[in-house]
Motif scaffolding. Structure first.
Motif, mmCIF file in Angstrom:
data_model
loop_
_atom_site.group_PDB
_atom_site.id
_atom_site.type_symbol
_atom_site.label_atom_id
_atom_site.label_comp_id
_atom_site.label_asym_id
_atom_site.label_seq_id
_atom_site.Cartn_x
_atom_site.Cartn_y
_atom_site.Cartn_z
ATOM 1 N N GLY A 376 74.043 40.310 34.892
ATOM 2 C CA GLY A 376 72.946 40.570 35.815
ATOM 3 C C GLY A 376 71.605 40.006 35.359
ATOM 4 N N GLU A 377 71.513 39.463 34.146
ATOM 5 C CA GLU A 377 70.242 38.912 33.644
ATOM 6 C C GLU A 377 70.083 37.489 34.129
ATOM 7 O OE1 GLU A 377 67.781 38.622 29.400
ATOM 8 O OE2 GLU A 377 69.898 39.175 29.447
ATOM 9 N N THR A 378 68.853 37.094 34.434
ATOM 10 C CA THR A 378 68.560 35.763 34.990
ATOM 11 C C THR A 378 67.801 34.920 33.987
ATOM 12 O OG1 THR A 378 66.501 36.573 35.958
ATOM 13 C CG2 THR A 378 68.479 36.671 37.341
ATOM 14 N N LEU A 379 67.823 33.581 34.233
ATOM 15 C CA LEU A 379 67.124 32.625 33.383
ATOM 16 C C LEU A 379 66.712 31.438 34.245
ATOM 17 C CD1 LEU A 379 66.403 31.931 30.357
ATOM 18 C CD2 LEU A 379 68.464 30.518 30.384
ATOM 19 N N GLY A 380 65.465 31.024 34.103
ATOM 20 C CA GLY A 380 64.957 29.905 34.891
ATOM 21 C C GLY A 380 64.754 28.662 34.035
ATOM 22 N N LEU A 381 64.895 27.474 34.673
ATOM 23 C CA LEU A 381 64.669 26.204 33.998
ATOM 24 C C LEU A 381 63.753 25.348 34.870
ATOM 25 C CD1 LEU A 381 65.269 24.310 31.648
ATOM 26 C CD2 LEU A 381 67.270 23.494 32.907
ATOM 27 N N MET A 382 62.676 24.834 34.285
ATOM 28 C CA MET A 382 61.701 24.016 35.015
ATOM 29 C C MET A 382 61.595 22.668 34.314
ATOM 30 S SD MET A 382 58.767 26.942 35.545
ATOM 31 C CE MET A 382 57.809 25.952 36.683
ATOM 32 N N VAL A 419 57.566 35.132 26.115
ATOM 33 C CA VAL A 419 59.035 35.098 26.056
ATOM 34 C C VAL A 419 59.593 33.785 26.572
ATOM 35 C CG1 VAL A 419 59.262 37.592 26.199
ATOM 36 C CG2 VAL A 419 59.145 36.242 28.305
ATOM 37 N N ASP A 420 58.741 32.933 27.132
ATOM 38 C CA ASP A 420 59.193 31.644 27.654
ATOM 39 C C ASP A 420 59.074 30.570 26.569
ATOM 40 O OD1 ASP A 420 59.471 33.013 30.055
ATOM 41 O OD2 ASP A 420 57.443 32.474 30.725
ATOM 42 N N GLN A 421 59.835 29.477 26.723
ATOM 43 C CA GLN A 421 59.841 28.386 25.756
ATOM 44 C C GLN A 421 59.462 27.080 26.446
ATOM 45 O OE1 GLN A 421 60.330 28.278 22.538
ATOM 46 N NE2 GLN A 421 61.066 30.345 22.069
ATOM 47 N N VAL A 422 58.500 26.359 25.829
ATOM 48 C CA VAL A 422 58.051 25.068 26.359
ATOM 49 C C VAL A 422 58.565 23.971 25.436
ATOM 50 C CG1 VAL A 422 56.049 23.673 27.000
ATOM 51 C CG2 VAL A 422 55.997 26.160 27.314
ATOM 52 N N ALA A 423 59.074 22.874 26.012
ATOM 53 C CA ALA A 423 59.635 21.774 25.220
ATOM 54 C C ALA A 423 59.173 20.441 25.794
ATOM 55 C CB ALA A 423 61.164 21.849 25.203
ATOM 56 N N ARG A 424 59.048 19.468 24.885
ATOM 57 C CA ARG A 424 58.789 18.066 25.300
ATOM 58 C C ARG A 424 60.090 17.302 25.090
ATOM 59 N NH1 ARG A 424 55.447 13.454 22.022
ATOM 60 N NH2 ARG A 424 55.575 11.821 23.636
ATOM 61 N N LEU A 425 60.650 16.792 26.238
ATOM 62 C CA LEU A 425 61.952 16.133 26.186
ATOM 63 C C LEU A 425 61.845 14.680 25.757
ATOM 64 C CD1 LEU A 425 63.591 17.662 29.380
ATOM 65 C CD2 LEU A 425 63.515 18.564 27.056
ATOM 66 N N GLY A 426 60.658 14.135 25.877
ATOM 67 C CA GLY A 426 60.471 12.739 25.509
ATOM 68 C C GLY A 426 59.459 12.091 26.431
ATOM 69 N N GLY A 427 58.617 11.204 25.902
ATOM 70 C CA GLY A 427 57.607 10.561 26.728
ATOM 71 C C GLY A 427 56.684 11.575 27.344
ATOM 72 N N ASP A 428 56.580 11.543 28.684
ATOM 73 C CA ASP A 428 55.738 12.503 29.400
ATOM 74 C C ASP A 428 56.560 13.526 30.165
ATOM 75 O OD1 ASP A 428 56.786 10.771 31.199
ATOM 76 O OD2 ASP A 428 54.941 10.437 32.338
ATOM 77 N N GLU A 429 57.797 13.761 29.729
ATOM 78 C CA GLU A 429 58.667 14.749 30.365
ATOM 79 C C GLU A 429 58.664 16.040 29.542
ATOM 80 O OE1 GLU A 429 62.516 13.083 30.757
ATOM 81 O OE2 GLU A 429 61.989 11.860 32.501
ATOM 82 N N PHE A 430 58.539 17.148 30.279
ATOM 83 C CA PHE A 430 58.512 18.472 29.654
ATOM 84 C C PHE A 430 59.512 19.381 30.354
ATOM 85 C CE2 PHE A 430 54.406 16.620 28.774
ATOM 86 C CZ PHE A 430 54.111 17.038 27.486
ATOM 87 N N ALA A 431 59.872 20.469 29.693
ATOM 88 C CA ALA A 431 60.772 21.471 30.269
ATOM 89 C C ALA A 431 60.301 22.860 29.834
ATOM 90 C CB ALA A 431 62.214 21.236 29.828
#
Length: 524
Positions: A376-382, A419-431
């Motif tokens: 029942g727990e949710t998780l979002g990805l941006m 509680v959220d996590q920010v990441a740089r995937l490469g170049g100017d892309e983030f998640a």
């Protein structure tokens, strides 16, 4: 002076004082009675003289002499004489030669019919106050004999009482010296016997308490030995500190960590021990705070670096004792390996430019979070891609581009939660990995991100000075609504980001949500 003699002397003096007071009262009373009797005698003698001379205006020596001799026989005065114009015409007894030798209280003058003639009577003091003196002598003897008798009786009683009290004192001294088996023989029901029974009860209670204390001490020694064995087998360092920061106890592990083999822990200060163990100079201030404030602020552990490369973590368990004051248990862990692993992990999983997760750290974090989700727990990805970044990078150079990337990472962290996590995937892309989310939360975060890019001072200055606009396009998906696997969420959120790009950039798209706000005006 012993209590017995004090008691006897006090009683004897009290008897004498009471006898003296009573005798003085009787002395005064009998004196008054004698004076009243003397006054009655004077009045009676005057009446006799008056009756004998009532028939004429002169008196007869023979008549007066007869009355005086009869009076002299009855009352035995010292002397009787008749003064006639400063000369004596009649004497009887021992008439004093001088008036200075006469007590005025014992002299009485009686009037005679002949003008200028007086009959003088000098009463004998011993005869007047004989009853008083005899009474005083009797009372003094009675009280003196009673005082002596009372003293002898008390002396006998005190000998018996003092012997019993001495026995009680001897038993008390034996009890004080450790002979807890000492008891007093009780034979009666008087006060001393009751005191002896109370002493025996006290001695029995002390004996029972001593036995219990010996058993408790034996158990304490056994428990201490077991505790020492347990603490010595621990891998963590353990120390016991008093309120003055003295190290009262250390186990073997802590002695090895802090090199205490050559230091006596019972007299060592914690600060000096840590300095001797090699705390690096840069952390001396932190060490000072540790050893002066840990009784108030001890919730968070403190890590100290040492000159040989070790990193030790210090934690405190503080408690207060009403009799001994504040104490603390110090727990020390060697976290050198963990710190090295964390440093290596940061190097591998962190982007060196922005300090946020890189692609490897993002993959590991997302996989871990998906595997730990509860039912029942949710998780979002941006997914986010910067709009206009390439133009700024080409126009202003890579240094400005790096600054924009760091600013973008800061804006993304400011728009999200802890509680959220920010990441740089490469170049100017983030998640962004969004914990416990829903559609509305994804919308709110997306709108905050777009607004923060539009209002940032650096980006506004670049837009105003160089005409270059930097914004972001956002695509979002949610587990398990849009996908339950790692790869599925990546695909859907990436597709939604490209949909935002096609929609004019500077906007967001969420999977399954058809209505989205219009792109924000970048000139705001």
């Amino acid at each position: 002076m012993s209590f017995k003699w004090k008691w006897l002397l006090t009683t004897f003096v009290a008897q004498l004082m009471l006898g003296g007071i009573f005798t003085s009262i009787q002395f005064l009373h009998m004196g008054n009675v004698a004076e009243r009797e003397l006054q009655k005698t004077r009045e009676s003698f005057q009446a006799e003289l008056t009756r004998a001379n009532m028939a004429s205006d002169t008196y007869s020596i023979n008549t007066v002499s007869s009355i005086v001799r009869d009076f002299y026989t009855r009352y035995k005065p010292t002397a009787v004489w008749i003064n006639a114009e400063n000369r004596m015409v009649y004497t009887l007894g021992q008439v004093p030669k001088s008036s200075e030798d006469i007590d005025p209280a014992l002299v009485s003058a009686f009037t005679l019919p002949t003008q200028g003639h007086q009959l003088m009577v000098l009463f004998d003091e011993q005869e007047v106050y004989r009853s008083r003196d005899e009474m005083v002598f009797y009372l003094v003897g009675v009280f003196l004999l009673s005082a002596i008798a009372c003293a002898m009786i008390l002396f006998g009683l005190s000998n018996t009482l003092s012997a019993r009290l001495e026995d009680l004192r001897t038993k008390a001294m034996e009890l004080q010296s450790g002979q807890i088996e000492s008891r007093i023989q009780v034979t009666g029901r008087d006060e001393i016997s009751c005191l002896g029974a109370a002493f025996n009860s006290m001695a029995q209670a002390i004996q029972a308490q001593m036995k219990a204390m010996e058993n408790s001490h034996a158990r304490s020694v056994s428990e201490k030995n077991r505790l020492d064995l347990l603490l010595s087998s621990l891998g963590s360092g353990v120390a016991y500190l008093d309120e003055h920061f003295n190290v009262l106890y250390t186990n073997k592990a802590l002695a090895k960590m802090l090199r205490l083999e050559s230091i006596n822990p019972a007299s060592a200060k914690l600060e000096q021990v840590l300095l001797n163990a090699g705390v690096v100079r840069e952390q001396r201030i932190l060490l000072k705070d540790l050893v002066t404030d840990y009784f108030r602020n001890h919730e968070m552990p403190i890590e100290l670096n040492f000159t040989d490369g070790r990193v030790l973590q210090f934690r405190f368990a503080v408690y207060n004792d009403k009799t001994q004051g504040a104490h603390a248990v110090l727990i020390v862990e060697d976290v050198s390996i963990r710190k090295n692993v964390e440093d290596l992990r940061n190097e591998v999983e962190r982007d060196p430019l922005t300090g946020i997760l890189n692609r490897r750290g993002f993959d590991i974090t997302l996989e871990t979070r998906l595997s730990r989700l509860l039912p029942g727990e949710t998780l979002g990805l941006m997914f986010l891609d910067l709009d206009g970044f390439k133009a700024v990078n080409d126009t202003l150079g890579h240094k400005a581009g790096d600054q924009i990337l760091k600013t973008s990472a800061s804006l993304l962290k400011g728009a999200t939660r802890n509680v959220d996590q920010v990441a740089r995937l490469g170049g100017d892309e983030f998640a962004i990995i969004v914990a416990r989310c829903n559609i509305q939360l994804l919308k709110n975060i997306s709108e905050r991100i777009i607004e923060s890019f539009a209002c940032d001072k650096l980006l506004v200055r670049i837009r105003q000075n160089h005409g270059l606009t930097v914004s972001c396009s956002i695509g979002a998906a949610m587990h398990p609504l849009h996908g339950s696997s790692f790869q599925k969420l990546l695909e859907i959120s990436d597709e939604q980001m490209y949909q935002a790009k096609k929609a004019g950039k500077n906007c967001y798209r969420i999977a399954g949500v058809s209505v989205t706000p219009e792109p924000l005006d970048s000139s705001v």
